[in-house]
Structures are given as C-alpha cells and as structure tokens.
Design a protein around this motif. Structure first.
Motif, PDB file in Angstrom:
ATOM      1  N   LYS A 138       0.748  -1.260  -0.062  1.00 45.80           N
ATOM      2  CA  LYS A 138       0.054   0.013  -0.060  1.00 45.80           C
ATOM      3  C   LYS A 138       0.866   1.384   0.055  1.00 45.80           C
ATOM      4  CE  LYS A 138      -2.681   1.896   3.261  1.00 45.80           C
ATOM      5  NZ  LYS A 138      -3.444   1.730   4.386  1.00 45.80           N
ATOM      6  N   VAL A 154      -8.648  -5.087   1.753  1.00 47.10           N
ATOM      7  CA  VAL A 154      -9.653  -4.065   0.799  1.00 47.10           C
ATOM      8  C   VAL A 154      -8.916  -2.793   0.917  1.00 47.10           C
ATOM      9  CG1 VAL A 154     -11.792  -2.999   0.817  1.00 47.10           C
ATOM     10  CG2 VAL A 154     -11.324  -5.364   1.556  1.00 47.10           C
ATOM     11  N   GLU A 155      -8.311  -2.174   1.902  1.00 50.07           N
ATOM     12  CA  GLU A 155      -7.846  -1.051   1.775  1.00 50.07           C
ATOM     13  C   GLU A 155      -6.583  -0.879   0.744  1.00 50.07           C
ATOM     14  OE1 GLU A 155      -6.100   2.143   5.132  1.00 50.07           O
ATOM     15  OE2 GLU A 155      -7.027   0.511   5.918  1.00 50.07           O
ATOM     16  N   GLU A 180      -7.813  -0.929  -2.552  1.00 50.78           N
ATOM     17  CA  GLU A 180      -8.254   0.470  -3.216  1.00 50.78           C
ATOM     18  C   GLU A 180      -7.082   1.433  -3.232  1.00 50.78           C
ATOM     19  OE1 GLU A 180     -12.221   0.059  -0.309  1.00 50.78           O
ATOM     20  OE2 GLU A 180     -10.934   1.433   0.404  1.00 50.78           O
ATOM     21  N   THR A 181      -6.234   1.252  -2.539  1.00 48.34           N
ATOM     22  CA  THR A 181      -4.716   2.120  -2.607  1.00 48.34           C
ATOM     23  C   THR A 181      -4.261   2.007  -4.104  1.00 48.34           C
ATOM     24  OG1 THR A 181      -4.469   2.396  -0.444  1.00 48.34           O
ATOM     25  CG2 THR A 181      -2.845   2.928  -1.559  1.00 48.34           C
ATOM     26  N   GLY A 218      -5.832   0.563  -6.639  1.00 52.03           N
ATOM     27  CA  GLY A 218      -6.719   1.098  -7.600  1.00 52.03           C
ATOM     28  C   GLY A 218      -6.469   2.741  -7.929  1.00 52.03           C
ATOM     29  N   ARG A 219      -6.469   3.270  -6.843  1.00 48.86           N
ATOM     30  CA  ARG A 219      -6.415   4.836  -7.082  1.00 48.86           C
ATOM     31  C   ARG A 219      -5.009   5.117  -7.320  1.00 48.86           C
ATOM     32  NH1 ARG A 219      -9.398   5.047  -2.042  1.00 48.86           N
ATOM     33  NH2 ARG A 219      -7.440   5.229  -0.946  1.00 48.86           N
ATOM     34  N   GLU A 239     -15.854  -8.738  -0.427  1.00 47.97           N
ATOM     35  CA  GLU A 239     -15.174  -7.094   0.030  1.00 47.97           C
ATOM     36  C   GLU A 239     -14.116  -7.087  -1.158  1.00 47.97           C
ATOM     37  OE1 GLU A 239     -12.841  -8.364   4.209  1.00 47.97           O
ATOM     38  OE2 GLU A 239     -14.094  -6.578   3.986  1.00 47.97           O
ATOM     39  N   GLU A 240     -13.058  -8.077  -1.351  1.00 43.48           N
ATOM     40  CA  GLU A 240     -11.992  -7.801  -2.038  1.00 43.48           C
ATOM     41  C   GLU A 240     -12.430  -7.836  -3.486  1.00 43.48           C
ATOM     42  OE1 GLU A 240     -10.921 -11.242  -0.437  1.00 43.48           O
ATOM     43  OE2 GLU A 240      -9.742 -10.203   1.344  1.00 43.48           O
ATOM     44  N   ALA A 278     -13.878  -4.377  -4.279  1.00 43.97           N
ATOM     45  CA  ALA A 278     -12.706  -3.351  -4.150  1.00 43.97           C
ATOM     46  C   ALA A 278     -12.040  -3.384  -5.634  1.00 43.97           C
ATOM     47  CB  ALA A 278     -11.736  -3.526  -3.117  1.00 43.97           C
ATOM     48  N   GLN A 296     -14.435  -1.924  -8.034  1.00 41.06           N
ATOM     49  CA  GLN A 296     -14.667  -0.456  -7.894  1.00 41.06           C
ATOM     50  C   GLN A 296     -13.589   0.423  -8.349  1.00 41.06           C
ATOM     51  OE1 GLN A 296     -16.289  -0.248  -3.846  1.00 41.06           O
ATOM     52  NE2 GLN A 296     -18.239  -1.305  -4.660  1.00 41.06           N
ATOM     53  N   ASN A 297     -12.297  -0.127  -7.998  1.00 41.31           N
ATOM     54  CA  ASN A 297     -11.035   0.629  -8.092  1.00 41.31           C
ATOM     55  C   ASN A 297     -10.138   0.453  -9.146  1.00 41.31           C
ATOM     56  OD1 ASN A 297     -11.153   2.265  -5.656  1.00 41.31           O
ATOM     57  ND2 ASN A 297     -11.688   0.207  -4.895  1.00 41.31           N
TER      58      ASN A 297
END
Lengths: 163, 286
Positions: free
Chosen positions: B131, B152-153, B156-157, B159-160, B182-183, B186, B189-190
């Motif tokens: 991350k 997940v976090e 997301e990172t 992806g962003r 959840e993964e 993620a 969405q990302n």
C-alpha cells in the motif's frame, strides 16, 4: 536441409574470407542487416558481410534455414535453438555472438548471449577471468574497493523506516 | 579492430578478446547473467565489465531471487544497489523469496517509471508495505502478488494510485473461511482498467464476480483457482475471451508470468530499429 519446393528468391552472401553461400531470401532476412540490404536493392548481386568469416557464416545459415523451416511455434523454435547451440564450443560462441550482433538477429543474439552467460554462472571471478582470457586490470586498491562496494554497502546508510 | 583492406590471408580466426567486445554485446551477455551475478561477480572481473555493468540501461529490469544470493552478500543490499544503479530508469522488478516493506518502499521511492512489479514468495512484505509503495508508482501496469495478502484498503490504494493498472495477479491464499466479496468489490470499484485478472484462493461469491465483470469493462482474461464460493455457470463466458476457472497449477503460471516479465524488459532493452519500444505484458500474452 530438405530441398526447397519452388524457392522464390535466392540470395548470395559473401563472407569476409570470400566464401560464397546461397540462401533463400525468406531465411536470410531473419537478419535485419541483410533485410535492409535487400530492401535497399542489393539483392541482385552478392551481399558482402564484412564482419563474418566463412565458417561462422555457414553455421549461421544452417541456423537460418533450420529456424525458418519451423512454423510459428515458439516452443519448437526454442528447442531448435537450444539444440543448435548445444554442440558449439566456447570460441565458436564468441564468433556467433559477434555475427548475430552484426547481422542483427535478435533471437540468435539472445540465445547465444544466454549460452555464454550460462558458462560463467556461479563461477568465481578468477575462473571467469581465466575462461574468458580477461586480464585483471584493476589495481589492488581498486579491486578491494569494488569487492567492498558490493558487500555490506548499505550498513549505516539512511533507512526508510517510517516516512 | 583494424581491418586492413588488402590483406590476403589474415590471421584473424580468433575472435577479439572478451573485454574488447563491443559494449552492447558485453551488455547483452551480462544481462543474461542476471542482477545478482552482475553485482557479485561481473563487476570484479575487469574495469570494462564494471563500466558496462554500471550503465543505468542495464538496470531497467531486475529480477532478484533469494536462492541466488550467497553469503556474504545480502539480498536487500543487492536490490538497493541495483535500484541505485538504475538511476530512476527501473521499468520492472521481480523479487523472489525475500524482501521487506522497507526495501519495497526504497525501490518505489526511486522508481517512478516502474511498470511491472512482481513479489513472489516475499513473506515479509505485507499488504501495508504494498500500500505504501504503490503510492509512488503512478505508472504501474502489472502487479503480481504471490503470498502477499492485501486487504481491501490496500486494493483500493493500488487502484487509486495506479490508474494504468492492466494486469493484476493475486495468488495469496486467504486462510479465512466463509464467504466474502469485499476484495472482489474493491477490485471492481477501483481497478476499472484491468485487462487481465488472475485471482487464486479468494472467498468471493457470484456477487463479487459479477461486480468485477461489471466494473472492469476492459477485462479480457480471467483465471481463477480455488475460489470455491463461486458458481460459474454461464456468468462470464460470453464476455471474457480467455477464461480459465479452475487453473490446475500455480507453479506453471508463476513461471509463465515471470518469463513474460523478462520478455517485456528485453523488448524494452532492444530498442533497436525494428523492435517495438513498448510492449505490455498483456500483448505478450496473446
């Protein structure tokens, strides 16, 4: 090699010791150097290859014919290359790498470079120098410095803990 | 080599001494030798080999394997050395069998051009480490994580931070039982730009898979293994051309992927007349 059926164009290649070789254009243009010459209109006459001797060129042509006879199947091409190089001695490999580079044949270049690298895998510095006939041109001080540089170089260097 | 024009029989049967080979040939050979041996052996052989080894162009793609590193050398130190030598030109790096979060951060802070990152069996590198690192890697296109579990976090990172991400492989077994999307959500969405996804050992259900298919509209290839909560049916067969739902062996794919990484880098290095200067992993998979 098997006789070619309905060969369209044949090129004549000349080595730097004046040996002449006939080779199908379709095989020869594996060499970007030759391909460029053909495109520039040199194909009609003899294509001089000033940096390759006859013995090496013969070998390269064997390779060109062999590899171009294999259809687009990377596995088979690879195993052909492996087999082709398997009986080449070390000096021949040196000639081959120079020829492959000069002729701009990336696949052969890749394979020969890998084969040469394989020779020195896991060997000591001294062994490599002897095998490749390279003289140690470091001064003792320089050599010691180089050795040190690649050991625990980063002891005491700033670390990137939390940023 | 002086090639005197009118020599009748030249005694030039022997090739030039190895240290006198054109630099590009020496470079090609040393590249095949690999990063560890360049740093531990080749640089010591002679000054020419050292100077060739120090060129940043030699360090665009680095593959470091723990099993190649022998005492008194240290895996992390050699990696740092390779990254330093690349002078910011690193395009791809594979770490296998060792490495730490600190090392990964070090690499990322000095390699803003990085496109390919593979972490294989780097048990000390955590999702947290990934991350932090990806924040420095805006050009990342291919990410291969094997045995690095990312939550997940972290997804997301990734992806962003890496909007160009096309190829994502996550073969990190989730040891928890039960179902969880959840993964998958993620990812959906990302990572909208994904072209290829390989996900092994995940607890997602059809809900997660559907979300991925709807979120990642460029997805062409999807391999899954040990995703026991997914009931495939006809769910994705229409859209995804290259679909493997129960990949038999991870080992096989691991090598395949690493070979592709290596090919990418070779293609990059061979920026000669006819070679494409940019080849993506995705293209090579065709």
């Amino acid at each position: 090699m098997a006789a070619e059926t309905g060969t369209p164009t044949t090129l004549t290649l000349k080595s730097n010791d004046d040996e002449l070789f006939s080779v199908a254009e379709s095989a020869a243009i594996l060499s970007v150097t030759i391909r460029n010459m053909v495109e520039d209109g040199c194909a009609g006459g003899v294509i001089p290859l000033d940096n390759v001797d006859g013995k090496t060129l013969a070998s390269v042509i064997t390779y060109m014919n062999g590899i171009s006879a294999i259809p687009a199947d990377e596995e088979k091409k690879k195993s052909y290359r492996d087999k082709f190089l398997s009986d080449k001695d070390f000096e021949t490999l040196a000639d081959m790498v120079l020829a492959a580079n000069y002729l701009n044949m990336s696949c052969l270049m890749d394979a020969v470079s890998a084969k040469i690298a394989q020779v020195m895998e896991k060997k000591s510095v001294g062994w490599v120098r002897r095998k490749f006939g390279i003289e140690n041109d470091y001064t003792p001080e320089e050599e010691a410095a180089v050795k040190e540089e690649h050991k625990w170089t980063f002891e005491g260097v700033e670390t990137d803990d939390d940023n | 080599m002086a090639s005197s024009s009118s020599n009748s029989i030249e005694e030039e049967a022997t090739p030039p001494p190895w240290e006198k080979l054109p630099r590009e040939i020496t470079a090609a050979i040393l590249l095949k030798l690999g990063a560890v041996e360049i740093l531990t052996t080749a640089v010591e052989v002679c000054t020419t080999w050292r100077s060739v080894s120090m060129q940043p162009s030699m360090w665009r793609y680095v593959r470091m394997e723990k099993s190649d590193v022998e005492w008194p050398h240290d895996f992390d130190d050699l990696c740092r050395r390779a990254v330093d030598l690349s002078q910011g030109q690193l395009i791809g790096i594979t770490l296998k069998g060792s490495g730490t979060n600190d090392l990964l951060l070090y690499i990322s802070q000095r390699s803003g051009q990085l496109k390919h990152l593979a972490l294989v069996n780097c048990y000390d590198i955590t999702g947290e480490g990934v991350k932090e690192a990806v924040k420095n890697l805006p050009l990342l296109e291919n990410l291969y994580l094997n045995h690095t579990y990312i939550d997940v976090e972290a997804i997301e990172t990734v992806g962003r931070s890496c909007p160009l991400l096309k190829f994502f492989i996550l073969t990190s077994f989730d040891w928890r039982s039960g179902e969880s999307d959840e993964e998958a959500l993620a990812i959906a969405q990302n990572m909208p730009g994904l072209v290829e996804l390989r996900i092994f050992g995940n607890r997602m259900t059809n809900v997660g898979l559907k979300a991925i298919l709807e979120g990642c509209l460029h997805l062409k290839s999807l391999y899954m293994r040990r995703c026991h909560n997914v009931n495939f049916g006809k769910l994705c067969s229409e859209r995804i051309k290259d679909l493997k739902l129960d990949v038999d062996s991870i080992k096989k794919y691991e090598e395949e992927i690493l070979c592709l990484f290596a090919k990418c880098s070779c293609a990059l290095l061979r920026s000669r007349s006819d070679a494409k200067s940019e080849v993506s992993l995705t293209e090579l998979l065709r």
